[in-house]
Design a protein around this motif. Structure first.
Motif, PDB file in Angstrom:
ATOM      1  N   LYS A  80      12.051  29.278  10.210  1.00 20.80           N
ATOM      2  CA  LYS A  80      12.362  28.242   9.886  1.00 20.80           C
ATOM      3  C   LYS A  80      12.556  27.611   8.667  1.00 20.80           C
ATOM      4  O   LYS A  80      13.321  26.599   8.205  1.00 20.80           O
ATOM      5  CB  LYS A  80      11.026  27.424  10.635  1.00 20.80           C
ATOM      6  CG  LYS A  80      10.887  27.353  12.030  1.00 20.80           C
ATOM      7  CD  LYS A  80      12.104  27.189  13.023  1.00 20.80           C
ATOM      8  CE  LYS A  80      11.622  27.478  14.337  1.00 20.80           C
ATOM      9  NZ  LYS A  80      12.832  26.997  15.364  1.00 20.80           N
ATOM     10  N   GLN A  81      11.794  28.220   7.837  1.00 23.29           N
ATOM     11  CA  GLN A  81      11.917  28.002   6.160  1.00 23.29           C
ATOM     12  C   GLN A  81      13.510  28.252   6.053  1.00 23.29           C
ATOM     13  O   GLN A  81      13.962  27.602   4.955  1.00 23.29           O
ATOM     14  CB  GLN A  81      10.917  28.754   5.461  1.00 23.29           C
ATOM     15  CG  GLN A  81       9.562  28.458   5.589  1.00 23.29           C
ATOM     16  CD  GLN A  81       8.569  29.324   5.164  1.00 23.29           C
ATOM     17  OE1 GLN A  81       7.311  29.315   4.958  1.00 23.29           O
ATOM     18  NE2 GLN A  81       9.116  30.552   4.399  1.00 23.29           N
ATOM     19  N   ILE A  82      13.960  29.390   6.373  1.00 25.26           N
ATOM     20  CA  ILE A  82      15.353  29.714   6.099  1.00 25.26           C
ATOM     21  C   ILE A  82      16.216  28.465   6.436  1.00 25.26           C
ATOM     22  O   ILE A  82      17.406  28.291   5.932  1.00 25.26           O
ATOM     23  CB  ILE A  82      15.686  31.077   6.664  1.00 25.26           C
ATOM     24  CG1 ILE A  82      14.921  32.109   5.907  1.00 25.26           C
ATOM     25  CG2 ILE A  82      17.287  31.467   6.567  1.00 25.26           C
ATOM     26  CD1 ILE A  82      15.173  33.584   6.545  1.00 25.26           C
ATOM     27  N   ALA A  83      16.122  28.247   7.666  1.00 31.04           N
ATOM     28  CA  ALA A  83      16.897  27.177   8.330  1.00 31.04           C
ATOM     29  C   ALA A  83      16.741  25.914   7.553  1.00 31.04           C
ATOM     30  O   ALA A  83      17.742  25.153   7.350  1.00 31.04           O
ATOM     31  CB  ALA A  83      16.336  27.201   9.778  1.00 31.04           C
ATOM     32  N   GLN A  84      15.390  25.589   7.050  1.00 29.35           N
ATOM     33  CA  GLN A  84      15.338  24.374   6.201  1.00 29.35           C
ATOM     34  C   GLN A  84      16.109  24.585   4.986  1.00 29.35           C
ATOM     35  O   GLN A  84      16.714  23.537   4.509  1.00 29.35           O
ATOM     36  CB  GLN A  84      13.955  24.086   6.051  1.00 29.35           C
ATOM     37  CG  GLN A  84      13.054  23.670   6.864  1.00 29.35           C
ATOM     38  CD  GLN A  84      11.522  23.247   6.400  1.00 29.35           C
ATOM     39  OE1 GLN A  84      10.864  24.088   6.043  1.00 29.35           O
ATOM     40  NE2 GLN A  84      11.348  22.229   6.557  1.00 29.35           N
ATOM     41  N   SER A  85      16.204  25.682   4.491  1.00 33.24           N
ATOM     42  CA  SER A  85      17.074  25.952   3.158  1.00 33.24           C
ATOM     43  C   SER A  85      18.790  25.810   3.251  1.00 33.24           C
ATOM     44  O   SER A  85      19.371  25.223   2.661  1.00 33.24           O
ATOM     45  CB  SER A  85      16.914  27.366   2.676  1.00 33.24           C
ATOM     46  OG  SER A  85      15.442  27.501   2.299  1.00 33.24           O
ATOM     47  N   VAL A  86      19.125  26.202   4.625  1.00 36.46           N
ATOM     48  CA  VAL A  86      20.336  26.071   5.223  1.00 36.46           C
ATOM     49  C   VAL A  86      20.605  24.635   5.239  1.00 36.46           C
ATOM     50  O   VAL A  86      21.751  23.987   4.872  1.00 36.46           O
ATOM     51  CB  VAL A  86      20.678  26.901   6.300  1.00 36.46           C
ATOM     52  CG1 VAL A  86      21.803  26.408   6.922  1.00 36.46           C
ATOM     53  CG2 VAL A  86      20.653  28.282   6.226  1.00 36.46           C
ATOM     54  N   ALA A  87      19.660  23.966   6.058  1.00 29.57           N
ATOM     55  CA  ALA A  87      19.934  22.301   6.135  1.00 29.57           C
ATOM     56  C   ALA A  87      20.041  21.754   4.574  1.00 29.57           C
ATOM     57  O   ALA A  87      20.956  20.640   4.486  1.00 29.57           O
ATOM     58  CB  ALA A  87      18.631  21.841   7.023  1.00 29.57           C
ATOM     59  N   LEU A  88      19.345  21.885   3.446  1.00 34.23           N
ATOM     60  CA  LEU A  88      19.334  21.471   2.236  1.00 34.23           C
ATOM     61  C   LEU A  88      20.551  21.707   1.688  1.00 34.23           C
ATOM     62  O   LEU A  88      21.232  20.861   1.066  1.00 34.23           O
ATOM     63  CB  LEU A  88      18.089  22.097   1.421  1.00 34.23           C
ATOM     64  CG  LEU A  88      17.962  21.709   0.128  1.00 34.23           C
ATOM     65  CD1 LEU A  88      17.706  20.152  -0.067  1.00 34.23           C
ATOM     66  CD2 LEU A  88      17.086  22.387  -0.675  1.00 34.23           C
ATOM     67  N   GLU A  89      21.271  23.032   1.768  1.00 30.58           N
ATOM     68  CA  GLU A  89      22.436  23.336   1.299  1.00 30.58           C
ATOM     69  C   GLU A  89      23.692  22.402   1.925  1.00 30.58           C
ATOM     70  O   GLU A  89      24.393  21.834   1.090  1.00 30.58           O
ATOM     71  CB  GLU A  89      22.708  24.719   1.471  1.00 30.58           C
ATOM     72  CG  GLU A  89      21.782  25.898   0.626  1.00 30.58           C
ATOM     73  CD  GLU A  89      22.035  27.101   0.867  1.00 30.58           C
ATOM     74  OE1 GLU A  89      23.061  27.535   1.686  1.00 30.58           O
ATOM     75  OE2 GLU A  89      21.364  28.056   0.405  1.00 30.58           O
ATOM     76  N   ARG A  90      23.624  22.393   3.185  1.00 35.84           N
ATOM     77  CA  ARG A  90      24.543  21.430   3.715  1.00 35.84           C
ATOM     78  C   ARG A  90      24.502  19.873   3.355  1.00 35.84           C
ATOM     79  O   ARG A  90      25.617  19.266   3.391  1.00 35.84           O
ATOM     80  CB  ARG A  90      24.484  21.631   5.349  1.00 35.84           C
ATOM     81  CG  ARG A  90      24.778  22.828   5.842  1.00 35.84           C
ATOM     82  CD  ARG A  90      24.590  22.951   7.309  1.00 35.84           C
ATOM     83  NE  ARG A  90      25.111  24.438   8.096  1.00 35.84           N
ATOM     84  CZ  ARG A  90      24.654  24.745   9.078  1.00 35.84           C
ATOM     85  NH1 ARG A  90      24.100  23.995   9.890  1.00 35.84           N
ATOM     86  NH2 ARG A  90      25.155  26.012   9.569  1.00 35.84           N
ATOM     87  N   ALA A  91      23.161  19.455   3.252  1.00 41.14           N
ATOM     88  CA  ALA A  91      22.973  18.092   2.547  1.00 41.14           C
ATOM     89  C   ALA A  91      23.448  17.966   1.471  1.00 41.14           C
ATOM     90  O   ALA A  91      24.066  16.882   1.214  1.00 41.14           O
ATOM     91  CB  ALA A  91      21.387  18.030   2.742  1.00 41.14           C
ATOM     92  N   PHE A  92      23.349  18.990   0.471  1.00 36.93           N
ATOM     93  CA  PHE A  92      24.043  18.750  -0.854  1.00 36.93           C
ATOM     94  C   PHE A  92      25.781  18.647  -0.651  1.00 36.93           C
ATOM     95  O   PHE A  92      26.312  17.866  -1.138  1.00 36.93           O
ATOM     96  CB  PHE A  92      23.782  20.009  -1.739  1.00 36.93           C
ATOM     97  CG  PHE A  92      22.754  19.854  -2.613  1.00 36.93           C
ATOM     98  CD1 PHE A  92      22.718  19.148  -3.658  1.00 36.93           C
ATOM     99  CD2 PHE A  92      21.504  20.689  -2.143  1.00 36.93           C
ATOM    100  CE1 PHE A  92      21.360  19.042  -4.496  1.00 36.93           C
ATOM    101  CE2 PHE A  92      20.371  20.373  -3.232  1.00 36.93           C
ATOM    102  CZ  PHE A  92      20.401  19.701  -4.162  1.00 36.93           C
ATOM    103  N   ARG A  93      26.221  19.548   0.135  1.00 41.53           N
ATOM    104  CA  ARG A  93      27.677  19.551   0.635  1.00 41.53           C
ATOM    105  C   ARG A  93      28.442  17.943   1.121  1.00 41.53           C
ATOM    106  O   ARG A  93      29.265  17.657   0.652  1.00 41.53           O
ATOM    107  CB  ARG A  93      28.069  20.735   1.529  1.00 41.53           C
ATOM    108  CG  ARG A  93      29.468  20.713   1.573  1.00 41.53           C
ATOM    109  CD  ARG A  93      30.009  22.066   2.375  1.00 41.53           C
ATOM    110  NE  ARG A  93      29.748  22.042   3.899  1.00 41.53           N
ATOM    111  CZ  ARG A  93      28.578  22.861   4.263  1.00 41.53           C
ATOM    112  NH1 ARG A  93      28.055  23.823   3.424  1.00 41.53           N
ATOM    113  NH2 ARG A  93      28.295  22.975   5.563  1.00 41.53           N
ATOM    114  N   TYR A  94      27.415  17.810   2.005  1.00 44.16           N
ATOM    115  CA  TYR A  94      27.808  16.386   2.657  1.00 44.16           C
ATOM    116  C   TYR A  94      27.463  14.949   1.674  1.00 44.16           C
ATOM    117  O   TYR A  94      28.218  14.267   1.688  1.00 44.16           O
ATOM    118  CB  TYR A  94      27.093  16.067   3.943  1.00 44.16           C
ATOM    119  CG  TYR A  94      27.550  17.142   5.035  1.00 44.16           C
ATOM    120  CD1 TYR A  94      28.973  17.240   5.466  1.00 44.16           C
ATOM    121  CD2 TYR A  94      26.730  17.995   5.672  1.00 44.16           C
ATOM    122  CE1 TYR A  94      29.270  18.417   6.392  1.00 44.16           C
ATOM    123  CE2 TYR A  94      27.065  18.670   6.648  1.00 44.16           C
ATOM    124  CZ  TYR A  94      28.463  19.050   6.908  1.00 44.16           C
ATOM    125  OH  TYR A  94      28.710  19.923   7.899  1.00 44.16           O
ATOM    126  N   GLY A  95      26.637  15.389   0.684  1.00 40.65           N
ATOM    127  CA  GLY A  95      26.344  14.297  -0.208  1.00 40.65           C
ATOM    128  C   GLY A  95      27.417  14.135  -1.167  1.00 40.65           C
ATOM    129  O   GLY A  95      27.290  13.085  -1.739  1.00 40.65           O
TER     130      GLY A  95
END
Length: 257
Positions: A80-95
């Motif tokens: 789940k921590q890895i999945a959170q990191s992936v979500a953070l990276e995608r948030a940067f991309r969409y931001g």
């Protein structure tokens, strides 16, 4: 055992010419004594077998009720921590984008991050619950449980730190302060690496605990089998010796007649 001793004393009672009763190793008392020895050996075999099975059962129970559930929970936390990191990276991309679809995807990633956060906290509470329910029978067990709970508390604190920084990043992304967000990204990576190292070390300890318990159970089983074999052979030899002794005791006087 007390019954056997009583039987020996009863069978060995003889009366002299004056009618007084005293103990003598007559044939009956010898038979009773031999019977008592066999019973004692069989009792020893039974007690040792039950004790050995109990020790093996404790090790297997520890693996089944502690190591396996905790390992599964820690593995879920790490994933789940890895999945959170992936979500953070995608948030940067969409931001970085201003179109409507990117904004919607940004909110989805933030929501996904929060869902994983809830699941991680749930698993941490699950692990703490497992350790609290462990039956402690010695000081060593108490120290081990306390040590493990402290490690989980440290992991929980580090995960809370990771989430706190990520929430600041999401706020900066919402405000289009991408420069500041990227500065915090380095901090999130540092905390994330520390968190991953903690979970990996804990999983490694659990693996060693499982291997140690398995080897101990195997060793106990082999030792129990060896001792039981020796005791069984001793009882067989003793049985044959007793049989030969009493056969000669009975047939010897008859042959002299």
């Amino acid at each position: 055992m007390l019954f056997s001793i009583g039987l020996i004393l009863f069978q060995g009672r003889v009366k002299d010419e004056r009618g007084d009763t005293h103990f003598q190793w007559a044939l009956g008392s010898k038979l009773a004594g031999s019977f008592a020895v066999v019973i004692i050996i069989l009792t020893m075999i039974t007690i040792y077998s039950l004790t050995s099975l109990k020790n093996i059962g404790v090790e297997i129970k520890g693996i089944a009720e502690e190591v396996i559930p905790v390992t599964n929970a820690i593995s879920i936390i790490a994933n789940k921590q890895i999945a959170q990191s992936v979500a953070l990276e995608r948030a940067f991309r969409y931001g970085e984008k201003d179109d409507k679809q990117s904004k919607e995807r940004l909110e989805e990633e933030i929501e996904t991050f929060e869902e994983y956060s809830v699941e991680v906290n749930k698993e941490i509470e699950n692990v703490l619950g497992i350790f609290k329910e462990i039956t402690v029978v010695s000081r060593e067990d108490a120290e081990e449980v306390t040590n493990n709970m402290n490690k989980i508390a440290v992991i929980s604190g580090k995960h809370n730190e990771f989430e706190s920084i990520c929430n600041k990043v999401f706020e900066l992304i919402h405000n289009k302060e991408m420069g500041k967000a990227y500065i915090l990204e380095e901090e999130t990576e540092k905390v994330e690496n520390e968190l991953n190292a903690m979970t990996e070390d804990f999983l490694l300890e659990l693996e060693k605990r499982s291997e140690g318990a398995g080897k101990k159970a195997e060793k106990d089983g082999q030792r129990a089998a060896s001792i039981l074999l020796v005791l069984s052979i001793m009882s067989i030899i003793l049985g044959f010796s007793i049989a030969i002794f009493f056969t000669r005791s009975i047939t010897g006087p008859i042959n002299k007649i």
